[in-house]
Scaffold this motif. Structure first.
Motif, PDB file in Angstrom:
ATOM      1  N   LYS A   2      -2.615  -6.632  -6.911  1.00 51.60           N
ATOM      2  CA  LYS A   2      -3.070  -5.394  -7.535  1.00 51.60           C
ATOM      3  C   LYS A   2      -4.195  -4.739  -6.721  1.00 51.60           C
ATOM      4  O   LYS A   2      -4.416  -3.537  -6.804  1.00 51.60           O
ATOM      5  CB  LYS A   2      -3.552  -5.689  -8.954  1.00 51.60           C
ATOM      6  CG  LYS A   2      -3.342  -4.579  -9.902  1.00 51.60           C
ATOM      7  CD  LYS A   2      -3.619  -5.056 -11.316  1.00 51.60           C
ATOM      8  CE  LYS A   2      -2.980  -4.090 -12.251  1.00 51.60           C
ATOM      9  NZ  LYS A   2      -2.860  -4.549 -13.585  1.00 51.60           N
ATOM     10  N   LYS A  23       0.824  -1.213   0.000  1.00 46.58           N
ATOM     11  CA  LYS A  23       0.000   0.000   0.000  1.00 46.58           C
ATOM     12  C   LYS A  23       0.857   1.261   0.000  1.00 46.58           C
ATOM     13  O   LYS A  23       0.457   2.291  -0.536  1.00 46.58           O
ATOM     14  CB  LYS A  23      -0.918   0.024   1.228  1.00 46.58           C
ATOM     15  CG  LYS A  23      -2.054  -0.952   1.157  1.00 46.58           C
ATOM     16  CD  LYS A  23      -2.883  -0.868   2.428  1.00 46.58           C
ATOM     17  CE  LYS A  23      -4.031  -1.842   2.420  1.00 46.58           C
ATOM     18  NZ  LYS A  23      -4.797  -1.803   3.683  1.00 46.58           N
ATOM     19  N   ASN A  38      -2.324  -2.290  -4.479  1.00 48.97           N
ATOM     20  CA  ASN A  38      -1.544  -1.202  -5.057  1.00 48.97           C
ATOM     21  C   ASN A  38      -1.816  -1.155  -6.556  1.00 48.97           C
ATOM     22  O   ASN A  38      -1.446  -2.066  -7.290  1.00 48.97           O
ATOM     23  CB  ASN A  38      -0.054  -1.389  -4.792  1.00 48.97           C
ATOM     24  CG  ASN A  38       0.770  -0.193  -5.184  1.00 48.97           C
ATOM     25  OD1 ASN A  38       0.580   0.390  -6.236  1.00 48.97           O
ATOM     26  ND2 ASN A  38       1.719   0.174  -4.329  1.00 48.97           N
ATOM     27  N   GLU A  39      -2.444  -0.088  -6.999  1.00 44.58           N
ATOM     28  CA  GLU A  39      -2.844   0.036  -8.407  1.00 44.58           C
ATOM     29  C   GLU A  39      -1.661   0.154  -9.368  1.00 44.58           C
ATOM     30  O   GLU A  39      -1.814  -0.058 -10.568  1.00 44.58           O
ATOM     31  CB  GLU A  39      -3.760   1.239  -8.582  1.00 44.58           C
ATOM     32  CG  GLU A  39      -5.092   1.076  -7.890  1.00 44.58           C
ATOM     33  CD  GLU A  39      -5.951   2.324  -8.001  1.00 44.58           C
ATOM     34  OE1 GLU A  39      -5.504   3.326  -8.595  1.00 44.58           O
ATOM     35  OE2 GLU A  39      -7.076   2.289  -7.487  1.00 44.58           O
ATOM     36  N   SER A  40      -0.486   0.495  -8.859  1.00 40.20           N
ATOM     37  CA  SER A  40       0.659   0.681  -9.752  1.00 40.20           C
ATOM     38  C   SER A  40       1.318  -0.643 -10.147  1.00 40.20           C
ATOM     39  O   SER A  40       2.258  -0.654 -10.933  1.00 40.20           O
ATOM     40  CB  SER A  40       1.698   1.602  -9.113  1.00 40.20           C
ATOM     41  OG  SER A  40       2.370   0.934  -8.068  1.00 40.20           O
ATOM     42  N   ILE A  41       0.823  -1.757  -9.633  1.00 37.38           N
ATOM     43  CA  ILE A  41       1.403  -3.056  -9.963  1.00 37.38           C
ATOM     44  C   ILE A  41       1.069  -3.415 -11.413  1.00 37.38           C
ATOM     45  O   ILE A  41      -0.074  -3.342 -11.842  1.00 37.38           O
ATOM     46  CB  ILE A  41       0.908  -4.153  -9.009  1.00 37.38           C
ATOM     47  CG1 ILE A  41       1.467  -3.894  -7.602  1.00 37.38           C
ATOM     48  CG2 ILE A  41       1.315  -5.539  -9.498  1.00 37.38           C
ATOM     49  CD1 ILE A  41       0.980  -4.857  -6.546  1.00 37.38           C
ATOM     50  N   VAL A  42       2.111  -3.788 -12.162  1.00 33.37           N
ATOM     51  CA  VAL A  42       1.953  -4.236 -13.540  1.00 33.37           C
ATOM     52  C   VAL A  42       2.172  -5.746 -13.536  1.00 33.37           C
ATOM     53  O   VAL A  42       3.238  -6.223 -13.148  1.00 33.37           O
ATOM     54  CB  VAL A  42       2.983  -3.555 -14.475  1.00 33.37           C
ATOM     55  CG1 VAL A  42       2.894  -4.120 -15.878  1.00 33.37           C
ATOM     56  CG2 VAL A  42       2.800  -2.053 -14.468  1.00 33.37           C
ATOM     57  N   LYS A  92       5.231   3.778  -3.697  1.00 30.69           N
ATOM     58  CA  LYS A  92       4.763   4.788  -4.657  1.00 30.69           C
ATOM     59  C   LYS A  92       5.369   4.620  -6.047  1.00 30.69           C
ATOM     60  O   LYS A  92       5.030   5.344  -6.958  1.00 30.69           O
ATOM     61  CB  LYS A  92       5.076   6.198  -4.141  1.00 30.69           C
ATOM     62  CG  LYS A  92       4.508   6.478  -2.764  1.00 30.69           C
ATOM     63  CD  LYS A  92       2.993   6.393  -2.751  1.00 30.69           C
ATOM     64  CE  LYS A  92       2.475   6.717  -1.359  1.00 30.69           C
ATOM     65  NZ  LYS A  92       1.208   6.107  -1.066  1.00 30.69           N
ATOM     66  N   LEU A  93       6.275   3.686  -6.223  1.00 30.33           N
ATOM     67  CA  LEU A  93       6.918   3.432  -7.514  1.00 30.33           C
ATOM     68  C   LEU A  93       6.203   2.296  -8.236  1.00 30.33           C
ATOM     69  O   LEU A  93       5.530   1.491  -7.599  1.00 30.33           O
ATOM     70  CB  LEU A  93       8.380   3.042  -7.287  1.00 30.33           C
ATOM     71  CG  LEU A  93       9.239   4.089  -6.589  1.00 30.33           C
ATOM     72  CD1 LEU A  93      10.584   3.492  -6.220  1.00 30.33           C
ATOM     73  CD2 LEU A  93       9.415   5.300  -7.470  1.00 30.33           C
ATOM     74  N   PRO A  94       6.365   2.195  -9.555  1.00 30.10           N
ATOM     75  CA  PRO A  94       5.771   1.062 -10.276  1.00 30.10           C
ATOM     76  C   PRO A  94       6.356  -0.257  -9.768  1.00 30.10           C
ATOM     77  O   PRO A  94       7.541  -0.335  -9.447  1.00 30.10           O
ATOM     78  CB  PRO A  94       6.163   1.298 -11.729  1.00 30.10           C
ATOM     79  CG  PRO A  94       6.538   2.733 -11.812  1.00 30.10           C
ATOM     80  CD  PRO A  94       7.042   3.119 -10.456  1.00 30.10           C
ATOM     81  N   ILE A  95       5.530  -1.266  -9.696  1.00 34.36           N
ATOM     82  CA  ILE A  95       5.942  -2.595  -9.241  1.00 34.36           C
ATOM     83  C   ILE A  95       5.653  -3.570 -10.369  1.00 34.36           C
ATOM     84  O   ILE A  95       4.534  -3.607 -10.888  1.00 34.36           O
ATOM     85  CB  ILE A  95       5.157  -3.018  -7.987  1.00 34.36           C
ATOM     86  CG1 ILE A  95       5.372  -2.030  -6.843  1.00 34.36           C
ATOM     87  CG2 ILE A  95       5.549  -4.434  -7.560  1.00 34.36           C
ATOM     88  CD1 ILE A  95       4.406  -2.218  -5.689  1.00 34.36           C
ATOM     89  N   PHE A 132       8.527  -0.192 -19.576  1.00 35.31           N
ATOM     90  CA  PHE A 132       9.005   0.991 -18.873  1.00 35.31           C
ATOM     91  C   PHE A 132       9.696   1.998 -19.776  1.00 35.31           C
ATOM     92  O   PHE A 132      10.436   2.850 -19.310  1.00 35.31           O
ATOM     93  CB  PHE A 132       9.908   0.584 -17.714  1.00 35.31           C
ATOM     94  CG  PHE A 132       9.154  -0.157 -16.647  1.00 35.31           C
ATOM     95  CD1 PHE A 132       8.346   0.525 -15.748  1.00 35.31           C
ATOM     96  CD2 PHE A 132       9.204  -1.538 -16.559  1.00 35.31           C
ATOM     97  CE1 PHE A 132       7.639  -0.139 -14.778  1.00 35.31           C
ATOM     98  CE2 PHE A 132       8.489  -2.213 -15.585  1.00 35.31           C
ATOM     99  CZ  PHE A 132       7.706  -1.506 -14.705  1.00 35.31           C
TER     100      PHE A 132
END
Length: 109
Positions: free
Chosen positions: A72, A46, A75-79, A49-52, A108
């Motif tokens: 996901k 949670k 944390n919405e930034s998880i790819v 703050k960086l992409p995962i 990326f």
């Protein structure tokens, strides 16, 4: 880091163990753990703050796709990046390393 014989024997043992361990049971245990708001993984996810990048194999015997992609939710930034035909450690297969590298670079750019 493993000899061919160790890999072969380890794969047999893992396959036998996972066949005797119901996937639904594992998913249930894992979900219960994630639902615990004090679980450090959830809190850590949670706060990042960086992409995962979540790399997982299509044929992972250890974690189902349902469990793997559930991160996901925290944390919405998880790819998510699924390696088709791969198991639990898709990056250990030399053939997959190049594919993963190319895909990651593309994600990326």
């Amino acid at each position: 880091f493993l000899t061919s014989k160790e890999k072969e024997e380890g794969a047999k043992l893992l396959r036998k163990t996972m066949e005797s361990f119901c996937g639904e049971t594992f998913d249930s245990l894992f979900s219960s753990y994630l639902e615990n708001s004090e679980a450090f993984v959830v809190e850590d996810l949670k706060n990042i703050k960086l992409p995962i990048l979540n790399i997982y194999g299509e044929n992972d015997l250890r974690f189902s796709k349902k469990v793997t992609t559930s991160f996901k939710d925290y944390n919405e930034s998880i790819v998510d990046f699924e390696v088709l035909g791969a198991g639990h450690f898709p990056f250990l297969d030399l053939g997959n390393r190049e594919k993963i590298f190319r895909e990651v670079i593309g994600l990326f750019k």
